[in-house]
Write an enzyme that holds these catalytic residues in place. Structure first.
Site, PDB file in Angstrom:
ATOM      1  N   SER A  88      15.023 -30.421  66.648  1.00 23.43           N
ATOM      2  CA  SER A  88      15.321 -29.764  65.368  1.00 23.43           C
ATOM      3  C   SER A  88      15.160 -30.702  64.178  1.00 23.43           C
ATOM      4  CB  SER A  88      16.720 -29.163  65.385  1.00 23.43           C
ATOM      5  OG  SER A  88      17.534 -29.770  66.315  1.00 23.43           O
ATOM      6  N   MET A  89      14.961 -30.078  63.048  1.00 17.80           N
ATOM      7  CA  MET A  89      14.825 -30.789  61.778  1.00 17.80           C
ATOM      8  C   MET A  89      15.818 -30.196  60.815  1.00 17.80           C
ATOM      9  SD  MET A  89      10.826 -31.027  60.982  1.00 17.80           S
ATOM     10  CE  MET A  89      10.926 -32.325  59.763  1.00 17.80           C
ATOM     11  N   CYS A  90      16.489 -31.070  60.078  1.00 20.82           N
ATOM     12  CA  CYS A  90      17.452 -30.539  59.110  1.00 20.82           C
ATOM     13  C   CYS A  90      17.562 -31.508  57.958  1.00 20.82           C
ATOM     14  CB  CYS A  90      18.804 -30.331  59.775  1.00 20.82           C
ATOM     15  SG  CYS A  90      19.988 -29.619  58.651  1.00 20.82           S
ATOM     16  N   LEU A  91      16.710 -31.349  57.005  1.00 22.78           N
ATOM     17  CA  LEU A  91      16.815 -32.211  55.827  1.00 22.78           C
ATOM     18  C   LEU A  91      16.182 -31.509  54.635  1.00 22.78           C
ATOM     19  CD1 LEU A  91      14.206 -35.063  55.847  1.00 22.78           C
ATOM     20  CD2 LEU A  91      14.065 -33.100  57.338  1.00 22.78           C
ATOM     21  N   ARG A  95      17.935 -27.581  54.640  1.00 20.04           N
ATOM     22  CA  ARG A  95      19.388 -27.503  54.774  1.00 20.04           C
ATOM     23  C   ARG A  95      19.884 -26.238  54.080  1.00 20.04           C
ATOM     24  NH1 ARG A  95      21.099 -33.213  53.529  1.00 20.04           N
ATOM     25  NH2 ARG A  95      20.506 -33.790  55.607  1.00 20.04           N
TER      26      ARG A  95
END
Lengths: 153, 494
Positions: A88-91, A95
């Protein structure tokens, strides 16, 4: 999912096909338009050059009020991608509290590409990789290239 | 023949003008009079000050300039046109209007008796771009106008702006579709435009989810300057309830949001107590945060979100003064302020002991003894031991000397210090001569030296009597227990 949201996804897909960022391919299934498969080549100027990555972009029911969810299906050694089976990616704009409805998929795709060229170690999901990126760039590059060979060929 | 030719020339000029400016209207043909309204929308907004108000308004649209043209029979050959300029209200200073009229005359002279109306109107239109020099870049002064015109001029500006906006087309950043201005909304502060349906959907959704902090402009770059701290401040700038109603969001939604915000503030405020009734738990002493009952409450709230750093705006500053006032008005002016009234069920209660309201003069402590300081506990003990409560107002009184017929200093009730019962003011002493009143019979002068509180004095008014009775009850129980034990032990020995 509202018709408005479907319409918007459709519109965004058309926009993406008209102006796909280089080294990217989108597999779109009209029956299930909320899940996009994205094939991404490691950008030439990055350490991921030569790698082929498969990503999944999932649109929540509340899209575009909530951000799409991006995950790497191909393992990648990167400070901003979780080192697990989720990838996963969360930035940044991905967000929930940063996301604004006028943000578009194209912008998300460009963000991902930019991150492959220059990881954001200050907003990392994998602190150890981020640390290595900051402290021991050689080791980081070696590992990243190694993973490209192992998983992304 | 010549006359006919001149007339034709005048009429021809007017009809040509009319085809260029359809708004031109011919008022009469003899004499030949026509009116045209020229819109005034300066390129740079015109700064205006109304009356003595310090605020400077910048208006982009101003009431139009009316030109009345009267063409004499010998125009254009021998006489210039008669030109009269007016505005309603007359916001353009007279000398400017006269000067503009003079331009017409000199134009006519310059053109040597040729038709000049089109040139003149074009000249006027050009002059509107700088509001006839009033909004010139070199002119930094604001136009000073009487206060009475403020409403008219502001309304004119708003209506024109609205109409212009309604006709424009915008690409809504949310549904990504082009939309007419009439179905769009422009944010007041940042002027970003989105379609109303998308805004309604987004904000309603956020309100339902309780996500108060995303009720702001949806533009991704809005409020971002690159400076992180400044950004956070700007990000905190949420849309006001008034603006949400303008979009428009339903009253129910806006009310729900306002209630959420209010609850948040109240929960952060330690001076607010909850109603002790378990089924209610409403707020009390929440006057600072008025209950949301109607739209006018929201209208009066120019920006529901206070700027960071000024967490306690003006209303808080004068709150203590208000509550002091209230205390001053209470009988006796007691300094305690324990009365709290639940805003939901109207229960009046004491915010210290959480019992229903017992009057100002009852000494009470927090329900939990742990919350009581040592000092408070000591004075509570003293009061219980060495005072009698007035039967009417409950104020604790301590006898310093004299007989046991007391008069309450607070409410003037006559009462007995020994048993706290009410005494007939007409014959208070009867109480002490009544054989049936065993505790008080013949004891008018007991404790004549006062209820001093020394340990030697074991008696202390009605409360003392209660305490003493309790003591003796305990003592009796103890003796009884001892006897039983002795008995048991005795039994065991034999």
């Amino acid at each position: 999912m509202s018709t408005g949201a479907k319409k918007r996804i459709m519109r965004e897909y058309n926009e993406c096909t008209a102006d796909t960022p280089a080294g990217m391919k989108i597999n779109f299934d009209e029956q299930n338009m909320t899940e996009w498969e994205i094939l991404l080549d490691g950008p030439d100027q990055s350490i991921y050059a030569g790698g082929h990555f498969k990503l999944k972009m999932t649109f929540p029911t509340e899209y575009p009020f909530k951000p799409p969810v991006v995950s790497f299906k191909t393992k990648i050694y990167h400070p901003n991608v979780s080192n697990d089976d989720k990838g996963s990616m969360c930035l940044g704009m991905l967000r929930a509290d940063e996301w604004k409805p006028p943000n578009k998929v194209v912008a998300v795709l460009r963000l991902i590409q930019a991150l492959l060229i220059e990881p954001n170690a200050d907003d990392a999901i994998e602190p150890s990789i981020a640390n290595e990126y900051k402290e021991n760039r050689k080791e980081f590059e070696k590992n990243a290239k190694d993973w490209v060979k192992r998983y992304a060929k | 023949m010549t006359d006919l030719a001149t007339e034709d020339e005048r009429e021809e000029e007017l009809s040509t003008l009319q085809s260029i400016y359809p708004e031109l209207s011919i008022i009469s043909t003899s004499p030949l009079v026509a009116d045209i309204d020229i819109a005034v929308a300066p390129v740079k907004p015109l700064p205006i000050v109304f009356g003595s108000e310090p605020v400077r308004y910048r208006l982009s649209y101003l009431p139009s300039l009316r030109l009345r043209i009267t063409l004499p029979a010998v125009y254009p050959a021998r006489k210039p046109p008669e030109l009269a300029l007016t505005t309603t209200p007359s916001w353009i200073p007279n000398h400017i209007l006269r000067a503009l009229e003079d331009v017409g005359r000199s134009l006519w002279e310059e053109y040597g008796g040729m038709p000049i109306l089109f040139t003149y109107i074009s000249h006027l239109q050009e002059a509107t771009e700088t509001a006839f020099g009033l909004a010139d870049s070199t002119n930094t002064q604001s136009l000073q106008l009487p206060d009475d015109w403020k409403a008219t001029l502001l309304e004119f500006d708003t209506t024109e702006r609205r109409e212009k906006f309604d006709q424009e087309t915008f690409d809504c950043g949310i549904c990504l579709e082009p939309k007419k201005g009439a179905v769009c909304y422009r944010m007041e502060r940042c002027e970003h435009v989105f379609c109303k349906v998308c805004l309604q959907d987004f904000y309603s959704n956020a309100i339902i989810e309780g996500d108060v902090n995303s009720i702001k402009c949806l533009d991704p770059g809005c409020g971002k300057t690159g400076d992180a701290t400044a950004d956070r401040r700007k990000n905190a700038r949420l849309l006001s309830a008034r603006e949400l109603l303008q979009i428009p969001l339903g009253w129910d939604m806006v009310k729900r949001l306002a209630e959420m915000k209010r609850k948040k503030k109240i929960e952060a405020d330690k001076s607010i107590v909850n109603c002790p009734r378990k089924w209610c738990q409403g707020f009390a002493r929440s006057e600072k945060y008025p209950k949301i009952t109607d739209a006018t409450l929201l209208e009066n709230d120019p920006n529901s979100e206070p700027e960071e750093g000024s967490e306690h705006p003006a209303p808080d500053a004068d709150a203590p003064a208000k509550s002091e006032d209230k205390i001053g008005k209470r009988p006796g002016g007691a300094s305690t302020d324990r009365l709290a009234i639940c805003e939901d069920c109207n229960l009046a209660f004491c915010c210290v002991c959480l019992a229903s309201w017992h009057g100002d003069f009852v000494y009470c402590g927090p329900r939990k003894e742990a919350e009581l300081s040592e000092e408070d506990q000591a004075s509570l003990n003293f009061i219980l031991k060495h005072t009698s409560p007035c039967p009417t107002c409950s104020v604790p009184s301590q006898k310093i000397h004299g007989c046991n017929h007391m008069t309450c200093y607070q409410c003037k009730t006559h009462f007995c210090y020994l048993c706290s019962s009410w005494l007939d003011p007409g014959n208070p002493y009867q109480h002490f001569n009544n054989k049936k009143k065993k505790g008080c019979y013949q004891r008018l002068w007991d404790l004549e030296e006062g209820d001093g509180g020394g340990d030697d004095v074991r008696f202390g008014g009605a409360r003392g009597a209660v305490a003493e009775a309790e003591f003796w009850e305990q003592e009796a129980l103890r003796i009884q227990m001892e006897e039983i034990q002795v008995h048991d032990n005795g039994g065991g020995n034999t």
